[in-house]
Design an enzyme around this catalytic site. Sequence first.
Site, short mmCIF file in Angstrom:
data_model
loop_
_atom_site.label_atom_id
_atom_site.label_comp_id
_atom_site.label_asym_id
_atom_site.label_seq_id
_atom_site.Cartn_x
_atom_site.Cartn_y
_atom_site.Cartn_z
CE1 TYR A 245 -2.46 3.35 2.60
CE2 TYR A 245 -3.76 2.46 0.80
CZ TYR A 245 -3.39 3.49 1.73
OH TYR A 245 -4.30 4.47 2.04
CG ASP B 43 6.02 3.79 0.29
OD1 ASP B 43 4.90 3.52 0.09
OD2 ASP B 43 6.29 4.18 1.50
CE LYS C 152 2.81 4.97 8.03
NZ LYS C 152 1.49 4.93 8.41
P1 KE4 Z 1 -0.75 8.40 4.31
O1 KE4 Z 1 -1.11 9.04 3.07
O2 KE4 Z 1 -1.71 7.71 5.22
O3 KE4 Z 1 0.38 9.43 5.49
O4 KE4 Z 1 0.63 7.29 3.82
C1 KE4 Z 1 0.13 6.34 3.03
C2 KE4 Z 1 1.34 5.34 2.97
C3 KE4 Z 1 2.26 5.22 2.22
N1 KE4 Z 1 2.98 4.00 2.22
C4 KE4 Z 1 3.08 3.17 3.42
C5 KE4 Z 1 4.09 2.05 3.35
C6 KE4 Z 1 1.91 3.29 4.21
O5 KE4 Z 1 2.31 2.57 5.35
C7 KE4 Z 1 0.97 4.24 4.30
C8 KE4 Z 1 -0.13 4.37 5.11
N2 KE4 Z 1 0.05 3.27 6.29
C9 KE4 Z 1 -1.06 3.09 6.78
C10 KE4 Z 1 -1.12 1.98 7.75
N3 KE4 Z 1 -0.59 0.90 7.26
C11 KE4 Z 1 -2.12 4.33 7.24
C12 KE4 Z 1 -3.31 3.99 8.05
C13 KE4 Z 1 -4.75 4.67 7.65
O6 KE4 Z 1 -4.41 4.41 6.40
O7 KE4 Z 1 -5.27 4.96 8.27
#
Ligand code: KE4
Length: 430
Positions: free
Chosen positions: A144, A239, A267
């Site tokens: 993801y 990523d 993060k």
């Molecule tokens: P955000 O747009 O949510 O800040 O980041 C997206 C993203 C991109 N790449 C990786 C490897 C990620 O894990 C994420 C977002 N992680 C999820 C949890 N595994 C966010 C939690 C959520 O969607 O509420």
Amino acid sequence: MNTIVSGKMFEMAKKVIPGGVNSPVRACRSVGCDPVFIQKAKGSKIYDVDGNEYIDFVCSWGPMIHGHAPDDIVSAVKASAGDSTSFGAPTTKEMALATMVVEAIPSIEKVRFVNSGTEATMSAVRLARGYTGKDVIVKFDGCYHGHADSFLVKAGSGVVTLGIPGSPGVPEDIVKNTVSIPYNDDAVLEKTLREKSDTIACVIVEPVAGNMGCVPPSATFLTKLRTLTAELGIILIFDEVITGFRLAYGGAQEYFNITPDLTCLGKIIGGGLPVGAYGGKAEIMDQIAPDGPVYQAGTLSGNPLAMAAGIANLKLLQRPDFYSDLNEKAAFLADGLNRSAESTGVSITLNRVGSFMTGFFVGTPVTDFNSAMESDTERYGIHYRQMLSKGIYLAPSQFEVAFVSAAHSWEDLEKSIKMTEWSFKKLTEK
Ligand code: KE4
């Protein structure tokens, strides 16, 4: 565990927010209960609006590597807020954090801050397409990279958690340029890249998958990926939104000694405030406006409070032995979970890399999306609810990870192991 106030808040929230949440996985749909509403947190503990205390292993999905509300971060944000919360102009804080990132990750010669991991990966892919003049992107099943249109193909995290095949609203014209192949499959990787190299702009990969649960790369996968993309003129994007500053101060690329062309961060570099970033070789990054023709912008990019939190967060990571101490605690927890599974006869495959891990409710190895999907998600849901009732706050999905923070005490970990054994024993009685 009394969660009456959370229940009332959830009913009210659903009237004004879709699903009552601002991110789908928080709705706890896959674990068969309603979410608790959080009031505050400090260190390893998180408190809901009914006053219940939990040991937190979600850690805001990764940013809280020092635990909640470390004094240095709180004071840095408070001090910055007094000077206004945003200017929309260059500041020394964004230059300071950019310098810390560049010094921490040698492959990043220049970095651009954005406001989320999604913006970071979306921008990195646009840059790769602009730099190469090619349109196809390759991702991996179960990984993801945020919710940008191009990525919602066999994605992980909330997409797999909710069983959404992709997403309505994403035109076929967009996703026709996205190829998703199995993670850790060197043969399919080589075949795909060689067959389509003249149209592939980039490969984007989680160097350790964290969104189908924790799935480490095989011994050859990242090396194969780097060798092939270099040979075939394909941009390799790591990523590192989860792994950046988590696996090592230099991220997964330091941990595995593999150098990508572009890196996405998020993060931890925001210390809990909205920050994402993408960066890499100056030759590529100089294609970004205003120096180059590839456009990307953001009103709040480089926000001074977020920069202040990120600077404070990274400074705390520079403590000698920080990562060895953190990983020792994670190993202790993982060993305890494995012992609990063995003593109760519950089939668990526990994947851990550094300070994040996933216990899959399955008795066979989990090395990719298909094997992760063999997990007993109903059993995970029961375990989640049982642990919550005992004050242990886990990710509300089998396909997410548990994070250990520097704030987790040995007592926290021992209690979590004890409650895990209790929960596993109850599972065998069902
Ligand atoms: P955000 O747009 O949510 O800040 O980041 C997206 C993203 C991109 N790449 C990786 C490897 C990620 O894990 C994420 C977002 N992680 C999820 C949890 N595994 C966010 C939690 C959520 O969607 O509420």
